[in-house]
Scaffold this motif. Structure first.
Motif, PDB file in Angstrom:
ATOM      1  N   GLN A   1       0.860  -1.179   0.000  1.00 32.77           N
ATOM      2  CA  GLN A   1       0.000   0.000   0.000  1.00 32.77           C
ATOM      3  C   GLN A   1       0.896   1.228   0.000  1.00 32.77           C
ATOM      4  O   GLN A   1       2.099   1.131   0.275  1.00 32.77           O
ATOM      5  N   ARG A   2       0.331   2.361  -0.327  1.00 35.91           N
ATOM      6  CA  ARG A   2       1.082   3.603  -0.203  1.00 35.91           C
ATOM      7  C   ARG A   2       1.254   3.922   1.274  1.00 35.91           C
ATOM      8  O   ARG A   2       0.398   3.556   2.090  1.00 35.91           O
ATOM      9  N   GLU A   3       2.324   4.570   1.618  1.00 35.23           N
ATOM     10  CA  GLU A   3       2.533   4.925   3.018  1.00 35.23           C
ATOM     11  C   GLU A   3       1.353   5.728   3.552  1.00 35.23           C
ATOM     12  O   GLU A   3       0.927   5.548   4.698  1.00 35.23           O
ATOM     13  N   GLU A   4       0.796   6.587   2.700  1.00 32.49           N
ATOM     14  CA  GLU A   4      -0.329   7.435   3.111  1.00 32.49           C
ATOM     15  C   GLU A   4      -1.599   6.646   3.409  1.00 32.49           C
ATOM     16  O   GLU A   4      -2.495   7.148   4.100  1.00 32.49           O
ATOM     17  N   ASP A   5      -1.687   5.427   2.899  1.00 32.41           N
ATOM     18  CA  ASP A   5      -2.895   4.629   3.099  1.00 32.41           C
ATOM     19  C   ASP A   5      -3.007   4.039   4.501  1.00 32.41           C
ATOM     20  O   ASP A   5      -4.012   3.421   4.838  1.00 32.41           O
ATOM     21  N   GLN A   6      -1.980   4.234   5.328  1.00 29.22           N
ATOM     22  CA  GLN A   6      -2.075   3.817   6.725  1.00 29.22           C
ATOM     23  C   GLN A   6      -3.034   4.702   7.504  1.00 29.22           C
ATOM     24  O   GLN A   6      -3.604   4.289   8.515  1.00 29.22           O
ATOM     25  N   LYS A   7      -3.183   5.932   7.021  1.00 29.33           N
ATOM     26  CA  LYS A   7      -4.055   6.886   7.711  1.00 29.33           C
ATOM     27  C   LYS A   7      -4.726   7.764   6.668  1.00 29.33           C
ATOM     28  O   LYS A   7      -4.454   8.947   6.540  1.00 29.33           O
ATOM     29  N   PHE A   8      -5.635   7.141   5.928  1.00 27.83           N
ATOM     30  CA  PHE A   8      -6.319   7.830   4.842  1.00 27.83           C
ATOM     31  C   PHE A   8      -7.522   8.597   5.397  1.00 27.83           C
ATOM     32  O   PHE A   8      -8.003   8.292   6.489  1.00 27.83           O
ATOM     33  N   GLU A   9      -7.995   9.572   4.642  1.00 25.22           N
ATOM     34  CA  GLU A   9      -9.116  10.383   5.110  1.00 25.22           C
ATOM     35  C   GLU A   9     -10.100  10.667   3.983  1.00 25.22           C
ATOM     36  O   GLU A   9      -9.737  10.653   2.808  1.00 25.22           O
ATOM     37  N   SER A  10     -11.335  10.934   4.361  1.00 26.04           N
ATOM     38  CA  SER A  10     -12.350  11.399   3.428  1.00 26.04           C
ATOM     39  C   SER A  10     -12.710  12.830   3.786  1.00 26.04           C
ATOM     40  O   SER A  10     -12.626  13.215   4.952  1.00 26.04           O
ATOM     41  N   VAL A  11     -13.095  13.599   2.776  1.00 25.63           N
ATOM     42  CA  VAL A  11     -13.530  14.973   3.027  1.00 25.63           C
ATOM     43  C   VAL A  11     -14.965  15.150   2.550  1.00 25.63           C
ATOM     44  O   VAL A  11     -15.390  14.543   1.564  1.00 25.63           O
ATOM     45  N   PHE A  12     -15.710  15.974   3.276  1.00 27.00           N
ATOM     46  CA  PHE A  12     -17.066  16.359   2.890  1.00 27.00           C
ATOM     47  C   PHE A  12     -16.979  17.778   2.344  1.00 27.00           C
ATOM     48  O   PHE A  12     -16.412  18.660   2.999  1.00 27.00           O
ATOM     49  N   VAL A  13     -17.529  17.994   1.143  1.00 30.37           N
ATOM     50  CA  VAL A  13     -17.413  19.301   0.497  1.00 30.37           C
ATOM     51  C   VAL A  13     -18.791  19.864   0.148  1.00 30.37           C
ATOM     52  O   VAL A  13     -19.754  19.114  -0.055  1.00 30.37           O
ATOM     53  N   THR A  14     -18.851  21.184   0.052  1.00 27.90           N
ATOM     54  CA  THR A  14     -20.110  21.856  -0.264  1.00 27.90           C
ATOM     55  C   THR A  14     -19.864  23.247  -0.834  1.00 27.90           C
ATOM     56  O   THR A  14     -18.759  23.785  -0.694  1.00 27.90           O
TER      57      THR A  14
END
Length: 292
Positions: free
Chosen positions: A113-126
């Protein structure tokens, strides 16, 4: 009739047998001449092809075999392709990996996995100024990404439910855009009041100037979770699996050619991963009623 062999004859037979055994072992390792690869369609097909092209060329050199990238129409097709032996390696989201592993009876292995995928995030946009927290989404029109997306559906839904917002009950209407960039387009175009997508695509769209953060803004970012990985079936030859893993791990951002590949994959390096990293994703999916 008993046949007697001379010492030299025995040596010749032994040499022949050893040579055959050697060829057989080599055949086991190298019988597969083409590595069939795909990825979940979380972005436009042209973008997926562009991102994979230099990585595919790199893997061809490292593995000394042809790499064949085949786009799929939807997330489910990537799962079915791998478990039905039509694909050999797939770029999965965390939830898609969990689905593939469950469908195959535990016969799918995440390798890197990518190193960043250890702590991935989702964003809510509007674009709606009245929306500033998850609770403000009640009575609004909202879009997720693909129904099988970890960062575009599963985890956003999980955190909505944690905030006592049931999308199916509390929102006016929910939709599924099919991809992260399509979610941003739907919000920007006013088709929905808000949407959720993965932070990596959001940051890429900002960097490329394809979205104005003064118009479309992030009002909530989820806590981190494990997400994307490259997965293979457990019946892949272990020698080939190791060579693939080593090839990913060897990518070095200090090497200009490698850096191009890593930049397109939106990472600084790849690291090893394991199925146990995705148990929280599986729990979230079961709690949300998306995995049975």
């Amino acid at each position: 009739m008993t046949r007697l062999y001379s010492l030299s004859g025995m040596k010749s037979l032994l040499a022949t047998a050893l040579a055959a055994l050697s060829l057989s072992a080599t055949g086991l390792v190298y019988a597969q001449q083409v590595l069939r690869v795909s990825a979940i369609p979380d972005e436009a097909p042209t973008e997926l092809q562009r991102k994979f092209k230099p990585l595919g060329a790199y893997l061809e050199k490292k593995l000394n075999m042809k790499i064949e990238f085949t786009p799929v129409t939807d997330y489910a097709a990537s799962v079915e392709g791998l478990i039905n032996n039509k694909l050999d390696m797939v770029w999965f989201g965390g939830f898609t990996f969990v689905q593939a592993n469950a469908r195959s009876g535990g016969k799918v292995i995440p390798i890197v996995q990518r190193e960043e995928d250890q702590k991935f995030e989702s964003v809510f946009v509007t674009t709606n100024k009245s929306i500033n927290k998850l609770e403000d989404l009640k009575g609004k029109n909202f879009t997720f990404g693909s129904e099988s997306s970890t960062s575009g559906h599963l985890m956003p839904r999980f955190y909505l439910l944690a905030a006592h917002v049931n999308p199916d009950v509390d929102m006016k209407r929910i939709a599924f855009s099919g991809a992260h960039d399509a979610t941003v387009a739907a919000v920007t175009g006013g088709k929905v009041d808000a949407g959720a997508l993965n932070i990596s695509v959001w940051e890429k769209l900002i960097a490329e100037g394809k979205v104005d953060p003064k118009v479309v803004r992030v009002f909530y970012t989820t806590p981190g979770y494990y997400d994307y990985n490259w997965s293979v079936r457990s019946d892949m030859n272990p020698v080939l699996r190791k060579k693939i893993t080593d090839a990913f791990l060897a990518l070095n951002k200090d090497n200009p050619q490698d850096k191009e590949i890593l930049d397109l994959q939106r990472t600084t390096r790849f690291i090893t991963t394991k199925a146990e990293n995705y148990t929280s994703i599986e729990s979230a999916a079961r709690n949300a009623g998306l995995l049975r």
